[in-house]
Design a protein around this motif. Structure first.
Motif, PDB file in Angstrom:
ATOM      1  N   GLY A 208       0.787  -1.225   0.000  1.00 13.98           N
ATOM      2  CA  GLY A 208       0.000   0.000   0.000  1.00 13.98           C
ATOM      3  C   GLY A 208       0.816   1.270   0.000  1.00 13.98           C
ATOM      4  N   PHE A 209       2.139   1.148  -0.177  1.00 10.80           N
ATOM      5  CA  PHE A 209       2.979   2.353  -0.170  1.00 10.80           C
ATOM      6  C   PHE A 209       2.675   3.209  -1.392  1.00 10.80           C
ATOM      7  N   GLN A 210       2.555   4.498  -1.156  1.00  7.66           N
ATOM      8  CA  GLN A 210       2.354   5.454  -2.239  1.00  7.66           C
ATOM      9  C   GLN A 210       3.390   6.553  -2.125  1.00  7.66           C
ATOM     10  N   GLN A 211       3.853   7.022  -3.278  1.00 11.46           N
ATOM     11  CA  GLN A 211       4.876   8.064  -3.300  1.00 11.46           C
ATOM     12  C   GLN A 211       4.234   9.401  -2.965  1.00 11.46           C
ATOM     13  N   GLY A 212       3.610   9.460  -1.799  1.00  6.24           N
ATOM     14  CA  GLY A 212       2.940  10.681  -1.381  1.00  6.24           C
ATOM     15  C   GLY A 212       3.947  11.819  -1.188  1.00  6.24           C
ATOM     16  N   PHE A 213       3.484  13.026  -1.521  1.00  8.60           N
ATOM     17  CA  PHE A 213       4.399  14.173  -1.431  1.00  8.60           C
ATOM     18  C   PHE A 213       3.574  15.427  -1.246  1.00  8.60           C
ATOM     19  N   SER A 214       3.829  16.122  -0.147  1.00  9.64           N
ATOM     20  CA  SER A 214       3.099  17.352   0.108  1.00  9.64           C
ATOM     21  C   SER A 214       3.619  18.455  -0.802  1.00  9.64           C
ATOM     22  N   SER A 215       2.713  19.119  -1.496  1.00 15.87           N
ATOM     23  CA  SER A 215       3.114  20.163  -2.444  1.00 15.87           C
ATOM     24  C   SER A 215       3.774  21.324  -1.714  1.00 15.87           C
ATOM     25  N   LEU A 216       4.705  21.942  -2.390  1.00 17.45           N
ATOM     26  CA  LEU A 216       5.382  23.096  -1.817  1.00 17.45           C
ATOM     27  C   LEU A 216       4.455  24.308  -1.839  1.00 17.45           C
ATOM     28  N   PRO A 217       4.601  25.223  -0.885  1.00 22.94           N
ATOM     29  CA  PRO A 217       3.815  26.459  -0.928  1.00 22.94           C
ATOM     30  C   PRO A 217       4.050  27.196  -2.243  1.00 22.94           C
ATOM     31  N   PRO A 218       3.027  27.872  -2.778  1.00 22.95           N
ATOM     32  CA  PRO A 218       3.158  28.538  -4.090  1.00 22.95           C
ATOM     33  C   PRO A 218       4.342  29.489  -4.181  1.00 22.95           C
ATOM     34  N   VAL A 219       4.606  30.252  -3.127  1.00 22.27           N
ATOM     35  CA  VAL A 219       5.725  31.202  -3.170  1.00 22.27           C
ATOM     36  C   VAL A 219       7.052  30.462  -3.286  1.00 22.27           C
ATOM     37  N   VAL A 220       7.197  29.361  -2.541  1.00 19.22           N
ATOM     38  CA  VAL A 220       8.429  28.568  -2.593  1.00 19.22           C
ATOM     39  C   VAL A 220       8.573  27.909  -3.960  1.00 19.22           C
ATOM     40  N   ALA A 221       7.476  27.345  -4.473  1.00 20.36           N
ATOM     41  CA  ALA A 221       7.514  26.673  -5.780  1.00 20.36           C
ATOM     42  C   ALA A 221       7.893  27.645  -6.889  1.00 20.36           C
ATOM     43  N   GLU A 222       7.349  28.864  -6.828  1.00 20.02           N
ATOM     44  CA  GLU A 222       7.662  29.860  -7.857  1.00 20.02           C
ATOM     45  C   GLU A 222       9.150  30.196  -7.863  1.00 20.02           C
ATOM     46  N   GLU A 223       9.740  30.308  -6.685  1.00 20.60           N
ATOM     47  CA  GLU A 223      11.168  30.625  -6.594  1.00 20.60           C
ATOM     48  C   GLU A 223      12.033  29.441  -7.028  1.00 20.60           C
ATOM     49  N   LEU A 224      11.629  28.234  -6.651  1.00 13.86           N
ATOM     50  CA  LEU A 224      12.445  27.048  -6.921  1.00 13.86           C
ATOM     51  C   LEU A 224      12.409  26.650  -8.390  1.00 13.86           C
TER      52      LEU A 224
END
Length: 432
Positions: A208-224
């Motif tokens: 049942g393992f899933q490659q779950g991943f919490s999305s980055l905050p929009p401001v952080v994602a825009e910079e990265l």
């Protein structure tokens, strides 16, 4: 033919090509003297992007390509790579490398190697590791798993009240043998023998393992993930004064040298995985390579000459297409990895991101290099995870490291400390 590899392929008749078996498709001649490069020859049916796939595997094994000659006549290719380990301490399993390369060659079957880029291909397993706490442990485990061809997908590190560490690794097996008791026992034995008798481990099926991943905050994602980068952001602090002059990289197109191909000429600063970055960009853009040469000079620069054409067999004459390909190559060569710090509540998180190939493959050894850099800096890692996120019209692989500041220098309130760590991690990733 412009290169020696072209003459070698031309000397083989069609009948000889059909007679090449799997043992002859990949030949590895290991260097006999210290520092002498190992020559890897691949001689097999061709397909678009094969050179990129070969470079991906070579990079995954901790090898640096110092020189390369590439030649193809369409249905058949002849690839020669001169390689050396990035670090003298890296142990290269040459037989495993040959088998992995064979698995990438069309019409060469290696049944116990699987393509992990295909979703649902491999089973996830949970490796539980119990040990006394110490700095650098996560990297030491990562190095052993890398040598065993086990890929890490997520890590959780926790400390018990009595000072012991419980590390949880969600992994997959490139050899697809981890379901067997022998493979599990060999893995645990290797870990305990290398890390010490105070270490114990067990391997379980991660149902049942899933490659779950919490999305980055929009401001952080825009910079990265932003695509527009200024000259000052091309890691110039990591380069010598002479190398800074070439930080923009020279990319030229010549349609006068060959009647059937466009000559793509690149000269730029050398870095880890440079040829891979060039070839994956061309692969994702649907560009075919017929002949190529990859050389270095004594000042840390690389020269790349590639005779290319579009998938329709035509040269790249349109200036708009040339400009778009040139811009994409510069971006991927000069900034293939993104590194930055963010605040995660009261804690500090280190983010590292790299673009994913259109085939779904991520960049090799990123987790290995980051944990190595943090080990050298004596920074402890509280937790780590690896995931995917779509941004700027493409998919990215993101590595998140929550750092333990209770046993290291404070990072949250020190911009200088953060900049020094980011710079060192980036230099490690780029091989500078």
């Amino acid at each position: 033919m412009p290169f020696g590899a072209s003459r070698a392929i031309g000397s083989r008749s069609d009948g000889g090509r059909m007679g090449v078996g799997s043992d002859d498709a990949v030949v590895i001649k290991v260097g006999k003297l210290a520092g002498e490069p190992t020559v890897v020859t691949v001689n097999c049916n061709d397909e678009t992007g094969l050179g990129c796939d070969i470079c991906h595997i070579i990079l995954e094994f901790g090898l640096c390509i110092t020189r390369a000659d590439v030649s193809t006549d369409g249905p058949w290719c002849y690839l020669v790579y001169w390689v050396i380990p990035f670090l003298p301490s890296i142990s290269i399993q040459w037989t495993s490398l040959k088998n992995r390369l064979l698995s990438a060659c069309p019409a060469c079957s290696i049944p116990f190697y699987v393509d992990l880029s295909r979703s649902g291909t491999s089973q996830f397993y949970l490796l539980k590791l119990f040990s006394a706490d110490r700095k650098g442990l996560l990297h030491d485990v990562t190095q052993i798993l890398s040598e065993l061809e086990l890929l890490i997908h997520r890590v959780k590190v926790s400390t018990t009240p009595d000072g012991r560490v419980v590390d949880l690794f969600f992994i997959t097996d490139c050899m697809d043998l981890l379901h067997t008791k022998k493979r599990q026992d060999d893995t645990c034995e290797r870990l305990t023998n290398t890390l010490g008798s105070c270490v114990s481990c067990e391997i379980l099926l991660a149902e049942g393992f899933q490659q779950g991943f919490s999305s980055l905050p929009p401001v952080v994602a825009e910079e990265l993930f932003r695509l527009e980068l200024s000259d000052g952001e091309i890691c110039s602090r990591s380069l010598s004064p002479d190398m800074r002059k070439l930080k923009k990289a020279n990319v030229n197109f010549d349609n006068s040298t060959s009647p059937a191909h466009t000559l793509l000429q690149i000269r730029c600063v050398d870095q880890k995985g440079l040829l891979y970055d060039i070839l994956r960009t061309l692969k994702d853009c649907g560009i075919q390579i017929n002949y190529g040469r990859f050389l270095s000079d004594m000042k840390g620069f690389r020269e790349v000459d590639l005779f290319i054409r579009q998938t329709d067999g035509k040269k790249i004459i349109d200036s708009g297409k040339q400009g778009a390909l040139s811009s994409q190559l510069r971006l991927e060569m000069l900034h293939p990895l993104r590194v930055m710090f963010v605040n995660r509540g009261p804690d500090t998180e280190l983010l590292v991101a790299n673009p994913v190939e259109s085939s779904g493959k991520g960049r090799p050894r990123v987790f290995y290099d980051v944990t190595f850099a943090l080990k050298v800096l004596q920074i402890c890692i509280f937790s780590a995870e690896i995931g995917r996120q779509t941004a700027s019209g493409r998919q990215w692989e993101v590595y998140r490291f929550l750092l333990d500041e209770s046993r290291t220098l404070p990072l949250a309130n020190s911009r200088d400390n953060r900049n020094q760590i980011v710079d060192f991690v980036r230099r490690t990733l780029m091989g500078w």
